[in-house]
Design an enzyme around this catalytic site. Sequence first.
Site, PDB file in Angstrom:
ATOM      1  N   LYS A  10       0.879  -1.178   0.000  1.00 22.12           N
ATOM      2  CA  LYS A  10       0.000   0.000   0.000  1.00 22.12           C
ATOM      3  C   LYS A  10       0.914   1.225   0.000  1.00 22.12           C
ATOM      4  O   LYS A  10       1.982   1.190   0.601  1.00 22.12           O
ATOM      5  CB  LYS A  10      -0.844   0.042   1.282  1.00 22.12           C
ATOM      6  CG  LYS A  10      -1.719  -1.162   1.474  1.00 22.12           C
ATOM      7  CD  LYS A  10      -2.124  -1.326   2.921  1.00 22.12           C
ATOM      8  CE  LYS A  10      -1.058  -2.004   3.731  1.00 22.12           C
ATOM      9  NZ  LYS A  10      -1.265  -2.092   5.141  1.00 22.12           N
ATOM     10  N   ARG A  32       0.077  -9.555  17.890  1.00 22.66           N
ATOM     11  CA  ARG A  32      -1.046  -8.920  18.565  1.00 22.66           C
ATOM     12  C   ARG A  32      -2.140  -9.951  18.821  1.00 22.66           C
ATOM     13  O   ARG A  32      -2.179 -10.580  19.841  1.00 22.66           O
ATOM     14  CB  ARG A  32      -1.608  -7.767  17.717  1.00 22.66           C
ATOM     15  CG  ARG A  32      -0.836  -6.500  17.869  1.00 22.66           C
ATOM     16  CD  ARG A  32      -1.151  -5.551  16.768  1.00 22.66           C
ATOM     17  NE  ARG A  32      -0.622  -6.038  15.505  1.00 22.66           N
ATOM     18  CZ  ARG A  32      -0.459  -5.300  14.427  1.00 22.66           C
ATOM     19  NH1 ARG A  32      -0.812  -4.038  14.440  1.00 22.66           N
ATOM     20  NH2 ARG A  32       0.048  -5.807  13.327  1.00 22.66           N
TER      21      ARG A  32
END
Length: 169
Positions: free
Chosen positions: A49, A99
């Site tokens: 991105k 995470r």
Amino acid sequence: MTFASPKANQHALYPGSFDPITVGHVDIVKRGLAVFDRITIAVARNIKKSPIFTFEERVEMIRETFADEPRIEVVPLAEGLLVDFARSIGVRNVLRGLRAMSDFEYEFQMASMNRRLTEDVDFVFLMTSEEHFFVSSSLIRDVAMNGGDVSEFVPKCVQKSLQAKFHSS
Ligand code: ADP
């Protein structure tokens, strides 16, 4: 029975996009320094991105964040395979942060593929503390872009850069 020499554990590579660096990344580095003597943070130049910060800006913010920590070095991540880059700088351990389950699936695939590519380099995963579980660079970008307060989630220099980027006029 003999295993790799203890020296193999002294140095780790922490690769990522860091667009921008967050308290989650900082937490992983801090935890990493309790395990390794030094950590080389490798910043990806090209990201899938398009990044909001240039490569130079991302590197500068990481350097500023760890300015007082001599055991941290920040370098560009070379194009090509990560494991080849790790080997080229003599690092056996790649540090990654975890995470939630979403991280695990992706990281598990990547580590498994890399293990197929080479046995020389191992992936070491450290889990962040609960208060950083939801912090991601992309969420920080969105919140900052829409005028939210991200001071709790990024180092001071990043907060200033986000402010300048989105609300300088
Ligand atoms: P990438 O583009 O490779 O995912 P990132 O810059 O997003 O790079 O993250 C680099 C590493 O830091 C990854 O291992 C990622 O899981 C980890 N990381 C990012 N944010 C956090 C967080 N809040 N807590 C723990 N680890 C994190």
